[in-house]
Design an enzyme around this catalytic site. Sequence first.
Site, PDB file in Angstrom:
ATOM      1  N   THR A 125      41.073  33.633  47.106  1.00 15.01           N
ATOM      2  CA  THR A 125      42.094  34.597  47.529  1.00 15.01           C
ATOM      3  C   THR A 125      41.560  35.457  48.658  1.00 15.01           C
ATOM      4  O   THR A 125      42.267  35.719  49.644  1.00 15.01           O
ATOM      5  CB  THR A 125      42.522  35.507  46.362  1.00 15.01           C
ATOM      6  N   ARG A 147      26.582  38.007  49.880  1.00 10.19           N
ATOM      7  CA  ARG A 147      25.992  37.130  50.894  1.00 10.19           C
ATOM      8  C   ARG A 147      26.806  37.223  52.175  1.00 10.19           C
ATOM      9  O   ARG A 147      27.985  37.593  52.148  1.00 10.19           O
ATOM     10  CB  ARG A 147      25.933  35.689  50.387  1.00 10.19           C
ATOM     11  N   TYR A 166      38.922  37.351  28.251  1.00 11.40           N
ATOM     12  CA  TYR A 166      39.366  37.346  29.651  1.00 11.40           C
ATOM     13  C   TYR A 166      40.440  38.397  29.896  1.00 11.40           C
ATOM     14  O   TYR A 166      40.316  39.235  30.794  1.00 11.40           O
ATOM     15  CB  TYR A 166      39.873  35.940  30.009  1.00 11.40           C
ATOM     16  N   LYS A 222      40.042  42.083  31.890  1.00 11.92           N
ATOM     17  CA  LYS A 222      40.914  42.333  33.050  1.00 11.92           C
ATOM     18  C   LYS A 222      41.714  43.625  32.833  1.00 11.92           C
ATOM     19  O   LYS A 222      41.881  44.426  33.753  1.00 11.92           O
ATOM     20  CB  LYS A 222      41.872  41.155  33.270  1.00 11.92           C
ATOM     21  N   LEU A 257      46.281  30.524  40.057  1.00  6.53           N
ATOM     22  CA  LEU A 257      46.208  30.464  41.516  1.00  6.53           C
ATOM     23  C   LEU A 257      46.221  29.014  41.992  1.00  6.53           C
ATOM     24  O   LEU A 257      45.438  28.193  41.496  1.00  6.53           O
ATOM     25  CB  LEU A 257      44.924  31.151  42.007  1.00  6.53           C
ATOM     26  N   ARG A 309      36.062  23.059  39.094  1.00  3.98           N
ATOM     27  CA  ARG A 309      36.422  23.638  37.801  1.00  3.98           C
ATOM     28  C   ARG A 309      37.424  22.657  37.186  1.00  3.98           C
ATOM     29  O   ARG A 309      38.640  22.788  37.376  1.00  3.98           O
ATOM     30  CB  ARG A 309      37.089  25.008  37.973  1.00  3.98           C
TER      31      ARG A 309
HETATM   32  N1  LIG Z   1      41.750  31.234  38.975  1.00  6.64           N
HETATM   33  C1  LIG Z   1      42.977  31.630  38.663  1.00  6.64           C
HETATM   34  O1  LIG Z   1      43.915  30.825  38.488  1.00  6.64           O
HETATM   35  C2  LIG Z   1      43.269  33.118  38.575  1.00  6.64           C
HETATM   36  C3  LIG Z   1      44.530  33.534  38.174  1.00  6.64           C
HETATM   37  C4  LIG Z   1      44.827  34.899  38.182  1.00  6.64           C
HETATM   38  C5  LIG Z   1      43.871  35.817  38.547  1.00  6.64           C
HETATM   39  N2  LIG Z   1      42.628  35.389  38.895  1.00  6.64           N
HETATM   40  C6  LIG Z   1      41.652  36.429  39.291  1.00  6.64           C
HETATM   41  O2  LIG Z   1      41.789  36.646  40.682  1.00  6.64           O
HETATM   42  C7  LIG Z   1      40.533  37.080  41.234  1.00  6.64           C
HETATM   43  C8  LIG Z   1      40.193  36.224  42.451  1.00  6.64           C
HETATM   44  O3  LIG Z   1      40.169  34.880  42.055  1.00  6.64           O
HETATM   45  P1  LIG Z   1      39.703  33.719  43.067  1.00  6.64           P
HETATM   46  O4  LIG Z   1      39.858  32.451  42.340  1.00  6.64           O
HETATM   47  O5  LIG Z   1      40.347  33.930  44.379  1.00  6.64           O
HETATM   48  O6  LIG Z   1      38.152  34.092  43.183  1.00  6.64           O
HETATM   49  P2  LIG Z   1      36.916  33.103  43.494  1.00  6.64           P
HETATM   50  O7  LIG Z   1      37.321  32.041  44.437  1.00  6.64           O
HETATM   51  O8  LIG Z   1      36.300  32.687  42.216  1.00  6.64           O
HETATM   52  O9  LIG Z   1      35.952  34.125  44.275  1.00  6.64           O
HETATM   53  C9  LIG Z   1      35.370  35.184  43.571  1.00  6.64           C
HETATM   54  C10 LIG Z   1      34.679  36.151  44.488  1.00  6.64           C
HETATM   55  O10 LIG Z   1      33.862  37.023  43.683  1.00  6.64           O
HETATM   56  C11 LIG Z   1      32.509  36.943  44.145  1.00  6.64           C
HETATM   57  N3  LIG Z   1      31.558  36.980  43.025  1.00  6.64           N
HETATM   58  C12 LIG Z   1      31.547  36.179  41.928  1.00  6.64           C
HETATM   59  N4  LIG Z   1      30.491  36.460  41.161  1.00  6.64           N
HETATM   60  C13 LIG Z   1      29.805  37.457  41.792  1.00  6.64           C
HETATM   61  C14 LIG Z   1      28.605  38.175  41.496  1.00  6.64           C
HETATM   62  N5  LIG Z   1      27.888  37.929  40.397  1.00  6.64           N
HETATM   63  N6  LIG Z   1      28.210  39.123  42.356  1.00  6.64           N
HETATM   64  C15 LIG Z   1      28.928  39.374  43.472  1.00  6.64           C
HETATM   65  N7  LIG Z   1      30.059  38.725  43.820  1.00  6.64           N
HETATM   66  C16 LIG Z   1      30.486  37.786  42.984  1.00  6.64           C
HETATM   67  C17 LIG Z   1      32.385  35.601  44.852  1.00  6.64           C
HETATM   68  O11 LIG Z   1      31.294  35.650  45.742  1.00  6.64           O
HETATM   69  P3  LIG Z   1      30.424  34.323  46.062  1.00  6.64           P
HETATM   70  O12 LIG Z   1      31.268  33.518  47.013  1.00  6.64           O
HETATM   71  O13 LIG Z   1      29.182  34.857  46.658  1.00  6.64           O
HETATM   72  O14 LIG Z   1      30.234  33.602  44.762  1.00  6.64           O
HETATM   73  C18 LIG Z   1      33.744  35.502  45.524  1.00  6.64           C
HETATM   74  O15 LIG Z   1      33.770  36.248  46.709  1.00  6.64           O
HETATM   75  C19 LIG Z   1      39.524  36.977  40.105  1.00  6.64           C
HETATM   76  O16 LIG Z   1      39.342  38.247  39.553  1.00  6.64           O
HETATM   77  C20 LIG Z   1      40.200  36.051  39.095  1.00  6.64           C
HETATM   78  O17 LIG Z   1      39.781  36.307  37.761  1.00  6.64           O
HETATM   79  C21 LIG Z   1      42.314  34.058  38.941  1.00  6.64           C
END
Ligand SMILES: NC(=O)c1ccc[n+]([C@@H]2O[C@H](COP(=O)([O-])OP(=O)(O)OC[C@H]3O[C@@H](n4cnc5c(N)ncnc54)[C@H](OP(=O)(O)O)[C@@H]3O)[C@@H](O)[C@H]2O)c1
Length: 241
Positions: free
Chosen positions: A32, A55, A145, A149, A172, A180
């Site tokens: 996102t 990073r 989870y 949240k 998403l 995954r």
């Molecule tokens: N997946 C779904 O279907 C879904 C649905 C609804 C809501 N969400 C929520 O929406 C949000 C964004 O989701 P997304 O899928 O776009 O995220 P994503 O692709 O998993 O990216 C997560 C981000 O968080 C950073 N991050 C993860 N672990 C970290 C750590 N230990 N320290 C520092 N940074 C860290 C990552 O950095 P790096 O690139 O360095 O790892 C990346 O920038 C999340 O909160 C997720 O739970 C997800």
Amino acid sequence: MAALTPEELKNLRKSFQEKNQSCFILGASGETGKELLAEILRQQVFSKVTLIGRRKLDLEGPLYASVTQEVVDFEKLDDSAASFQGHAVGFCCLGTTRAKAGADGFVRVDRDYIEHSAKLAKAGGCHHFVLQSTKGADNSSGFLYLRVKGEAEARVEAVGFERCSIFRPAVLLCDRQESRPTEWIARKFLGLVALVSPTAMSVPTVTVARAMVNHVVMPGKEGQKAEVLENAAIHALGQMK
Ligand SMILES: NC(=O)c1ccc[n+]([C@@H]2O[C@H](COP(=O)([O-])OP(=O)(O)OC[C@H]3O[C@@H](n4cnc5c(N)ncnc54)[C@H](OP(=O)(O)O)[C@@H]3O)[C@@H](O)[C@H]2O)c1
């Protein structure tokens, strides 16, 4: 929320742009977050964009002239308080999974890092914090989870921003780089469901990103500090181009 005409939205963007404000993004390397960065740069509504992450990203060229990167250690975030100084708006798309980080690691990232960042942002002058949470977030849920949240939402709200917006997208839809498998299968299925009922169970990351940017240029609702945007509202906002 009533849909705006393209002309009304254009005028809102223009007056927002004229404020010459700075924003930061947490999680810009994520699915996102990267769409959000692209949309912010496309709309040019901020004069400066700071990416705060663990990073440095490979962003070269004139497109990224207004982008600054701050690499921080989220375990020692107070050492990076300066990175959070002077931004009018903060976007948070940070998050991990239990599978990746374990239960404790998930709580640390998805709640504690977010709360700490929000506090530093507020101290640094941020007046509008936009948090990407999830559909069903609930701090009394029996599911880790959804509970975490919900706790993150409550803690960010308690920081006391002038304006706080909580986005609760459903699953998403994106071409995720990282493997995954369960999510991949769900996404394929939901992609089909979305053909029949687009707003029910999923939302493309590009729609979430556009909805966030459209949302910040619109004025907040009178007397309502935390605005919660559920999946259907995100779809509606994200359709406006
Ligand atoms: N997946 C779904 O279907 C879904 C649905 C609804 C809501 N969400 C929520 O929406 C949000 C964004 O989701 P997304 O899928 O776009 O995220 P994503 O692709 O998993 O990216 C997560 C981000 O968080 C950073 N991050 C993860 N672990 C970290 C750590 N230990 N320290 C520092 N940074 C860290 C990552 O950095 P790096 O690139 O360095 O790892 C990346 O920038 C999340 O909160 C997720 O739970 C997800």
